[in-house]
Write a protein that holds these residues in place. Sequence first.
Motif, PDB file in Angstrom:
ATOM      1  N   GLY A  12       0.810  -1.203   0.000  1.00  0.00           N
ATOM      2  CA  GLY A  12       0.000   0.000   0.000  1.00  0.00           C
ATOM      3  C   GLY A  12       0.842   1.251   0.000  1.00  0.00           C
ATOM      4  N   ALA A  13       0.161   2.375   0.211  1.00  0.00           N
ATOM      5  CA  ALA A  13       0.807   3.676   0.213  1.00  0.00           C
ATOM      6  C   ALA A  13       0.773   4.245   1.618  1.00  0.00           C
ATOM      7  CB  ALA A  13       0.093   4.616  -0.749  1.00  0.00           C
ATOM      8  N   ILE A  14       1.892   4.783   2.075  1.00  0.00           N
ATOM      9  CA  ILE A  14       1.950   5.455   3.363  1.00  0.00           C
ATOM     10  C   ILE A  14       2.536   6.847   3.142  1.00  0.00           C
ATOM     11  CG2 ILE A  14       2.926   5.466   5.686  1.00  0.00           C
ATOM     12  CD1 ILE A  14       2.991   2.466   5.665  1.00  0.00           C
ATOM     13  N   TYR A  15       1.684   7.863   3.315  1.00  0.00           N
ATOM     14  CA  TYR A  15       2.115   9.245   3.162  1.00  0.00           C
ATOM     15  C   TYR A  15       2.279   9.888   4.537  1.00  0.00           C
ATOM     16  CZ  TYR A  15       0.825   8.530  -1.716  1.00  0.00           C
ATOM     17  OH  TYR A  15       0.741   8.050  -2.999  1.00  0.00           O
ATOM     18  N   ALA A  16       2.970   9.204   5.428  1.00  0.00           N
ATOM     19  CA  ALA A  16       3.281   9.705   6.764  1.00  0.00           C
ATOM     20  C   ALA A  16       4.705   9.246   7.059  1.00  0.00           C
ATOM     21  CB  ALA A  16       2.295   9.165   7.794  1.00  0.00           C
ATOM     22  N   LYS A  17       5.598  10.201   7.250  1.00  0.00           N
ATOM     23  CA  LYS A  17       7.032   9.916   7.282  1.00  0.00           C
ATOM     24  C   LYS A  17       7.437   8.879   8.328  1.00  0.00           C
ATOM     25  CE  LYS A  17      11.465  12.342   7.291  1.00  0.00           C
ATOM     26  NZ  LYS A  17      12.124  13.666   7.390  1.00  0.00           N
ATOM     27  N   THR A  18       6.997   9.059   9.564  1.00  0.00           N
ATOM     28  CA  THR A  18       7.401   8.142  10.635  1.00  0.00           C
ATOM     29  C   THR A  18       6.866   6.743  10.396  1.00  0.00           C
ATOM     30  OG1 THR A  18       7.468   9.957  12.227  1.00  0.00           O
ATOM     31  CG2 THR A  18       7.335   7.726  13.120  1.00  0.00           C
ATOM     32  N   ALA A  19       5.585   6.649  10.009  1.00  0.00           N
ATOM     33  CA  ALA A  19       4.983   5.344   9.750  1.00  0.00           C
ATOM     34  C   ALA A  19       5.661   4.651   8.581  1.00  0.00           C
ATOM     35  CB  ALA A  19       3.491   5.499   9.483  1.00  0.00           C
ATOM     36  N   ALA A  43      -9.543  -0.989  -4.516  1.00  0.00           N
ATOM     37  CA  ALA A  43     -10.641  -1.636  -5.243  1.00  0.00           C
ATOM     38  C   ALA A  43     -10.138  -2.766  -6.129  1.00  0.00           C
ATOM     39  CB  ALA A  43     -11.390  -0.597  -6.088  1.00  0.00           C
ATOM     40  N   ARG A  44      -8.954  -2.608  -6.685  1.00  0.00           N
ATOM     41  CA  ARG A  44      -8.366  -3.641  -7.550  1.00  0.00           C
ATOM     42  C   ARG A  44      -7.873  -4.855  -6.755  1.00  0.00           C
ATOM     43  NH1 ARG A  44      -5.400   1.115  -9.778  1.00  0.00           N
ATOM     44  NH2 ARG A  44      -6.440   1.723 -11.723  1.00  0.00           N
ATOM     45  N   GLY A  45      -7.738  -4.701  -5.429  1.00  0.00           N
ATOM     46  CA  GLY A  45      -7.182  -5.771  -4.611  1.00  0.00           C
ATOM     47  C   GLY A  45      -5.670  -5.761  -4.587  1.00  0.00           C
ATOM     48  N   ARG A  46      -5.074  -4.704  -5.143  1.00  0.00           N
ATOM     49  CA  ARG A  46      -3.614  -4.578  -5.179  1.00  0.00           C
ATOM     50  C   ARG A  46      -3.075  -4.069  -3.841  1.00  0.00           C
ATOM     51  NH1 ARG A  46      -0.232  -0.025  -8.407  1.00  0.00           N
ATOM     52  NH2 ARG A  46       1.834  -0.941  -8.229  1.00  0.00           N
ATOM     53  N   PHE A  47      -3.863  -3.206  -3.156  1.00  0.00           N
ATOM     54  CA  PHE A  47      -3.471  -2.630  -1.875  1.00  0.00           C
ATOM     55  C   PHE A  47      -4.272  -3.252  -0.743  1.00  0.00           C
ATOM     56  CE2 PHE A  47      -1.692   1.885  -2.948  1.00  0.00           C
ATOM     57  CZ  PHE A  47      -0.705   1.315  -3.719  1.00  0.00           C
ATOM     58  N   GLY A  48      -3.639  -3.343   0.424  1.00  0.00           N
ATOM     59  CA  GLY A  48      -4.341  -3.772   1.623  1.00  0.00           C
ATOM     60  C   GLY A  48      -4.445  -2.663   2.645  1.00  0.00           C
ATOM     61  N   TYR A  49      -3.824  -1.504   2.358  1.00  0.00           N
ATOM     62  CA  TYR A  49      -3.865  -0.387   3.287  1.00  0.00           C
ATOM     63  C   TYR A  49      -3.422   0.892   2.590  1.00  0.00           C
ATOM     64  CZ  TYR A  49       1.164  -1.104   3.290  1.00  0.00           C
ATOM     65  OH  TYR A  49       2.457  -1.262   2.884  1.00  0.00           O
ATOM     66  N   ALA A  50      -3.753   2.008   3.203  1.00  0.00           N
ATOM     67  CA  ALA A  50      -3.235   3.305   2.800  1.00  0.00           C
ATOM     68  C   ALA A  50      -3.277   4.207   4.014  1.00  0.00           C
ATOM     69  CB  ALA A  50      -4.044   3.899   1.656  1.00  0.00           C
ATOM     70  N   CYS A  51      -2.274   5.057   4.145  1.00  0.00           N
ATOM     71  CA  CYS A  51      -2.170   5.968   5.279  1.00  0.00           C
ATOM     72  C   CYS A  51      -1.789   7.347   4.757  1.00  0.00           C
ATOM     73  CB  CYS A  51      -1.128   5.456   6.267  1.00  0.00           C
ATOM     74  SG  CYS A  51      -0.763   6.594   7.611  1.00  0.00           S
ATOM     75  N   PHE A  52      -2.533   8.362   5.175  1.00  0.00           N
ATOM     76  CA  PHE A  52      -2.314   9.713   4.665  1.00  0.00           C
ATOM     77  C   PHE A  52      -2.094  10.698   5.804  1.00  0.00           C
ATOM     78  CE2 PHE A  52      -5.184   7.375   1.898  1.00  0.00           C
ATOM     79  CZ  PHE A  52      -4.537   7.446   0.679  1.00  0.00           C
ATOM     80  N   SER A  53      -1.091  11.554   5.672  1.00  0.00           N
ATOM     81  CA  SER A  53      -0.806  12.552   6.700  1.00  0.00           C
ATOM     82  C   SER A  53      -1.666  13.801   6.524  1.00  0.00           C
ATOM     83  CB  SER A  53       0.674  12.935   6.685  1.00  0.00           C
ATOM     84  OG  SER A  53       1.047  13.411   5.406  1.00  0.00           O
ATOM     85  N   ARG A  54      -2.090  14.083   5.297  1.00  0.00           N
ATOM     86  CA  ARG A  54      -2.995  15.208   5.037  1.00  0.00           C
ATOM     87  C   ARG A  54      -4.264  14.667   4.412  1.00  0.00           C
ATOM     88  NH1 ARG A  54      -1.266  20.148   1.821  1.00  0.00           N
ATOM     89  NH2 ARG A  54      -0.862  18.590   0.237  1.00  0.00           N
ATOM     90  N   THR A  55      -5.384  15.313   4.712  1.00  0.00           N
ATOM     91  CA  THR A  55      -6.667  14.810   4.210  1.00  0.00           C
ATOM     92  C   THR A  55      -7.474  15.950   3.586  1.00  0.00           C
ATOM     93  OG1 THR A  55      -7.584  15.079   6.445  1.00  0.00           O
ATOM     94  CG2 THR A  55      -6.819  12.882   5.806  1.00  0.00           C
ATOM     95  N   LEU A  56      -6.898  16.583   2.610  1.00  0.00           N
ATOM     96  CA  LEU A  56      -7.615  17.645   1.912  1.00  0.00           C
ATOM     97  C   LEU A  56      -8.841  17.038   1.225  1.00  0.00           C
ATOM     98  CD1 LEU A  56      -4.488  19.480   0.549  1.00  0.00           C
ATOM     99  CD2 LEU A  56      -5.999  20.222   2.403  1.00  0.00           C
ATOM    100  N   PRO A  57      -9.985  17.704   1.307  1.00  0.00           N
ATOM    101  CA  PRO A  57     -11.241  17.067   0.898  1.00  0.00           C
ATOM    102  C   PRO A  57     -11.304  16.622  -0.559  1.00  0.00           C
ATOM    103  CG  PRO A  57     -11.546  19.418   1.308  1.00  0.00           C
ATOM    104  CD  PRO A  57     -10.196  19.066   1.822  1.00  0.00           C
ATOM    105  N   TRP A  58     -10.660  17.372  -1.455  1.00  0.00           N
ATOM    106  CA  TRP A  58     -10.705  16.979  -2.867  1.00  0.00           C
ATOM    107  C   TRP A  58      -9.905  15.711  -3.130  1.00  0.00           C
ATOM    108  CZ3 TRP A  58      -9.721  21.973  -1.211  1.00  0.00           C
ATOM    109  CH2 TRP A  58      -8.382  22.272  -0.919  1.00  0.00           C
ATOM    110  N   ASP A  59      -8.977  15.394  -2.243  1.00  0.00           N
ATOM    111  CA  ASP A  59      -8.197  14.167  -2.398  1.00  0.00           C
ATOM    112  C   ASP A  59      -8.873  12.949  -1.786  1.00  0.00           C
ATOM    113  OD1 ASP A  59      -6.048  15.442  -3.676  1.00  0.00           O
ATOM    114  OD2 ASP A  59      -5.081  15.931  -1.771  1.00  0.00           O
TER     115      ASP A  59
END
Length: 199
Positions: free
Chosen positions: A100-107, A133-149
């Motif tokens: 998955g994707a982790i957009y949080a430096k420490t994590a 949705a594709r089943g390629r990722f099992g997680y994602a973590c985001f440090s910012r949560t701007l609404p359009w994203d």
Amino acid sequence: AALPGSKVVGEEAVSKDKTVLDALAGDDPVWIVDPVDGTFNFAKGQAPFCTIVALTKKGVPLAGWIHAPLNGDTLTARLGQGAAFNGKPVRVSPDAPMAGAIYAKTARAKAREDGRYTLIDERCGGAAYLDLARGRFGYACFSRTLPWDHAAGALASAEMGCAVGFAPERAPYDTRRHVGPFLVAASEARFTEMTKLLA
């Protein structure tokens, strides 16, 4: 015209006038639009990038659409009505890969040290939701949560059966909260596990 009385919040408009965000706290329905999510990739002529639209009210996403124009993949969701990937109902598997994707430096650093995680940085939040949705990722973590994203993706993830929320308190997604960490995981166990990376 589709929804009289509704308002529009877009990334470009907010960059010019921060008060545009005030619409998210009002009583009117709000369309949140990101014409190009993954601008860095788009500017370099490379994938992935997406177009994201969400319909919200008082901070709660009611419907969402994420579209990848290069391959036509589309993720849609309506609150309480499930999610669809390319027109077919979709659910996540609790056994989705440890990728998955982790957009949080420490994590991100902790995940690399752990060695069980495959980190994929696509520079595009919308692509992470499509990969769930594709089943390629099992997680994602985001440090910012701007609404359009994230408004459309947070709704779609919940409707796909993901564990979704702000860590560590597990607060529900709200378009008016723009600082994470915000987690999406294929199962409750995975969510708890990811929370430990943020501690």
